[in-house]
Motif scaffolding. Structure first.
Motif, short mmCIF file in Angstrom:
data_model
loop_
_atom_site.label_atom_id
_atom_site.label_comp_id
_atom_site.label_asym_id
_atom_site.label_seq_id
_atom_site.Cartn_x
_atom_site.Cartn_y
_atom_site.Cartn_z
N ILE A 113 1.03 -0.99 -0.05
CA ILE A 113 0.36 0.13 -0.01
C ILE A 113 1.22 0.98 -0.31
N PHE A 114 0.45 2.17 -0.47
CA PHE A 114 1.69 3.12 -0.77
C PHE A 114 0.30 4.38 -0.41
N GLY A 115 0.51 5.26 -0.04
CA GLY A 115 0.11 6.31 0.36
C GLY A 115 0.13 7.67 0.04
N PRO A 116 0.25 8.63 0.51
CA PRO A 116 0.34 10.12 -0.43
C PRO A 116 1.31 10.18 -0.66
N GLY A 117 2.31 11.23 -0.99
CA GLY A 117 3.40 11.47 -0.64
C GLY A 117 4.87 10.35 -0.95
N THR A 118 4.36 9.20 -1.31
CA THR A 118 5.49 8.41 -1.69
C THR A 118 6.11 8.84 -2.67
N PRO A 119 7.37 8.61 -2.92
CA PRO A 119 8.23 9.40 -3.94
C PRO A 119 7.59 7.42 -5.35
N THR A 120 7.10 8.58 -6.14
CA THR A 120 6.94 7.62 -7.03
C THR A 120 7.79 6.16 -7.75
N ALA A 121 9.17 6.99 -7.59
CA ALA A 121 10.35 5.98 -8.19
C ALA A 121 10.09 5.13 -7.40
N LYS A 122 9.97 4.85 -5.76
CA LYS A 122 9.63 3.72 -4.75
C LYS A 122 8.77 2.91 -5.23
N ILE A 123 7.69 3.72 -5.43
CA ILE A 123 5.88 2.34 -6.39
C ILE A 123 6.68 2.04 -7.83
N VAL A 124 7.54 2.45 -8.14
CA VAL A 124 8.18 2.02 -9.86
C VAL A 124 9.03 0.93 -9.75
N GLU A 125 10.03 1.22 -8.77
CA GLU A 125 10.97 0.18 -8.11
C GLU A 125 9.77 -1.53 -7.44
N PHE A 126 8.95 -0.65 -6.93
CA PHE A 126 8.38 -2.15 -5.65
C PHE A 126 7.68 -3.04 -7.19
N ILE A 127 7.31 -2.75 -8.40
CA ILE A 127 6.49 -3.12 -8.84
C ILE A 127 7.60 -4.36 -9.90
N LYS A 128 8.66 -3.08 -10.46
CA LYS A 128 9.44 -4.04 -11.40
C LYS A 128 10.54 -4.85 -10.07
N GLN A 129 10.13 -4.73 -9.28
CA GLN A 129 11.11 -6.08 -8.18
C GLN A 129 10.43 -6.84 -7.04
N ASN A 130 9.04 -6.92 -7.55
CA ASN A 130 8.12 -8.23 -7.09
C ASN A 130 6.94 -8.29 -8.29
N VAL A 131 6.85 -7.97 -9.30
CA VAL A 131 5.98 -8.77 -10.42
C VAL A 131 6.88 -9.36 -10.52
N ARG A 132 5.94 -10.93 -10.79
CA ARG A 132 6.19 -12.36 -11.06
C ARG A 132 6.61 -12.66 -12.58
N SER A 133 7.08 -13.25 -12.98
CA SER A 133 7.09 -13.29 -14.49
C SER A 133 6.30 -14.62 -14.63
N ARG A 134 5.64 -14.16 -16.07
CA ARG A 134 4.14 -15.17 -16.63
C ARG A 134 5.20 -15.50 -17.46
N ASP A 135 6.66 -15.07 -18.41
CA ASP A 135 6.47 -15.92 -19.71
C ASP A 135 6.61 -17.41 -19.82
#
Length: 135
Positions: A113-135
């Protein structure tokens, strides 16, 4: 995540919340970070969001709530994704969410969960680090 295709993220506004400025901003930031973005628009039901995730072969569902419906809608989206066999889809949320609600949302399957004021780079990085490969 395999590098041969872009991360595909669904950005959704569940419920009757009519404010989507933040969701649109995040959609643009995700696109600028090299992700393929599908923005569902306002007033989406969990069923509509999950159907979009299924049709679009999404890697990530990003949910935004400013109206206090997160305790119902976020877990419902996770549940429906599982029912459709999409339990490998990363679910993240943001908006106005009290910190005391975060542990229960995570227990329900929302990765972060990302609240107001979370740096957008942190959100992008979290997604890139945690997305699962589906290929």
């Amino acid at each position: 995540m395999a590098q041969n295709r872009k991360i595909k993220i669904i950005v959704a506004k569940p419920g009757l919340d009519g404010h989507d400025r933040g969701a649109k901003l995040l959609a643009r930031i995700f696109a600028e970070a090299g992700m393929e973005v599908v923005y569902t628009g306002l007033r989406q039901t969990p069923e509509m969001i999950v159907e979009t995730a299924l049709q679009e072969d999404a890697d990530v569902v990003g949910l935004s709530s400013l109206s206090g419906v997160h305790m119902y809608f976020f877990p419902r989206v996770v549940q429906l994704l599982k029912e459709k066999g999409l339990d490998d889809v990363l679910v993240v949320g943001g908006g106005i969410i009290p910190s005391e609600d975060v542990p229960e949302l995570k227990k329900a399957g929302v990765a972060e969960i990302f609240g107001p004021g979370t740096p957008t780079a942190k959100i992008v990085e979290f997604i890139k680090q945690n997305v699962r490969s589906r290929d």
